[in-house]
Design an enzyme around this catalytic site. Sequence first.
Site, short mmCIF file in Angstrom:
data_model
loop_
_atom_site.label_atom_id
_atom_site.label_comp_id
_atom_site.label_asym_id
_atom_site.label_seq_id
_atom_site.Cartn_x
_atom_site.Cartn_y
_atom_site.Cartn_z
N ARG A 272 0.85 -1.19 0.00
CA ARG A 272 0.00 0.00 0.00
C ARG A 272 0.89 1.25 0.00
NH1 ARG A 272 -4.39 -0.53 4.76
NH2 ARG A 272 -4.99 1.51 3.94
N HIS A 273 0.31 2.35 -0.39
CA HIS A 273 1.01 3.63 -0.29
C HIS A 273 1.32 3.91 1.17
CE1 HIS A 273 -2.81 5.10 1.28
NE2 HIS A 273 -3.39 4.47 0.26
N ASN A 279 -5.87 8.69 5.59
CA ASN A 279 -5.70 7.57 6.52
C ASN A 279 -5.68 8.07 7.95
OD1 ASN A 279 -3.35 5.81 4.35
ND2 ASN A 279 -5.54 5.47 4.60
N ARG A 338 -1.17 9.72 -3.70
CA ARG A 338 -0.51 9.06 -2.57
C ARG A 338 0.38 7.89 -3.00
NH1 ARG A 338 -6.02 8.54 -2.40
NH2 ARG A 338 -7.01 6.48 -2.20
N GLU A 376 -7.90 3.12 -6.50
CA GLU A 376 -8.70 2.53 -5.44
C GLU A 376 -10.17 2.43 -5.83
OE1 GLU A 376 -9.14 0.51 -3.27
OE2 GLU A 376 -8.50 1.32 -1.33
N HIS A 442 -3.48 0.29 -3.50
CA HIS A 442 -4.45 0.60 -2.45
C HIS A 442 -4.99 -0.71 -1.87
CE1 HIS A 442 -4.49 4.76 -4.03
NE2 HIS A 442 -4.37 4.14 -5.20
#
Length: 532
Positions: A272-273, A279, A338, A376, A442
């Site tokens: 994931r980023h 987040n 991101r 995403e 994502h």
Amino acid sequence: MQMPMSAVPASSAVQDVRPNEELPPVVRIDNPMPHRLPEGENATPLEVIGTTASDKLIILMVGLPATGKTHIAKRICRFLSFFHDIPSQIFNAGDYRRQLFGATMPASFYDPTNEEGSSSRIKACNAALDDLIAYMKQEGVRVAAFDATNGTKERREYLMQSLKSSGIGAKIIFLESLCDNEQLLEENIRRVKLNTPDYRDLEPEAAVADFKRRRDHYMSVYETLEENEGPHIKIINSKRFIVNNIRGYLPLKVVHFIMNLHTQTRTFYLTRHGQSEYNLLGKIGGDSGLTPAGKEYARRLADFARDHIGVRKVVDPNTGEESEVQQPCRLWTSTLRRTKETTQFIDHSKFKYKWDNGDTGEWVQFRPMARRNLDELYAGVCDGMTYKDIEQVYPEEFNRRQEDKLTYRYPRGESYMDVTLRLEPLAQEMERTREPVLIVGHQGILRILYAYFMGLDRKEAPYVSIPLNNVIELTPHAYGCHEKRYCLMRREEMLNDGQDEPVTSMPTKKISAAEQNVVYHPQDPVMNAPSC
């Protein structure tokens, strides 16, 4: 004289309605939902993807041992069942032989002059064939692969006659895998065959020698497919393809997939980023940038890419010494900010490289490729909200998602089913690629890719744990997929680094094996930060 549009009264565009004038009655039409299916509200009917529910296909594998038959058959069935919801099953003659006569049979068992051994192997093959026929007679099943050597014309004629007399009415194609590349054969034997139950307790060199004797026995009577044997596909060293008289949507779908497939080892790295601003706030979707902790993860990911992904170990055949050499790698991200920011510190050096087909050229290491189908899952009207916001503002939608996360579609947004369909071309690209691939994506997207390669059911995909700050290494093989996880940044470092300085100023430290293998709870609000 023409009146300008700005001067036209607003009421002149529609018919004026007098206050006391009675309106015509409203005609109510019963218009049913177009996608309401027994499989689920958002399931994709088979007809939509170009086939009918009554078509069936049987794939008869042909080839000597260690040519990748099992790997190819399993990838085909996995692809069709996961991305197209086409029920598919493999019937492996070797599995039946092990069940009936045991796993540790000597090479002499496969000698064509050994009558007892030949009779036993035919019995095992026929048992697999009987189960295949019974399976294909069931309602709703679509594809079966018969995985055996099938190395003589006589044997193949027997199979065709048995299947045609069974009354299944399915299309039948042969798929032959040929390999005359000694180096590739040696790699296949050591990487795949030595890990099977047949050789589990043998020393590697003794196992290799026994397997080669077994292969020689098969080779002594082997007959390659001929043009007059009907529809078939020949794969030669995973580079050359011969397609003979293949017709129909599903068979041609298989052909297209096979031409993107190879049997060589390849590894994918999913991450994931880094932690995003959304987040941190518990919001889903959006296009926010990284937090200081997210940027620190980006730095560590760059080091990991350079020191771990971008090199491979080689052994000098003369001295036996082990060293590391640079290897070409690919980098894929989504188009969202991101993921791109997470890769900002990765080095893109250039070097000359020679591929296995003889081509040479300049390679840009980890050349960024932003792919829209890695974006995403889109949350529609809920984009930018927290789950608590959704529960308060859209309680019915919140409950529907809780009931069926796989098929639930956000209002004006997407479902996991929708994302699965748009990831199909990417999965084919991953099957085709020979270099290691680092995918910075994502949570929702990586869940689906992980489930596909790990052999999970689609219903399990929305619940797979893909925590932040972790790299998941996947290496598919004929009998499954090896997985290894690396935690590059612990949860405690994100919350408090022991100083007042920003997290990004922390020196990059070497992560121990214990830290790399740390596991966090699926509901951890930091490491498993909210996503779609």
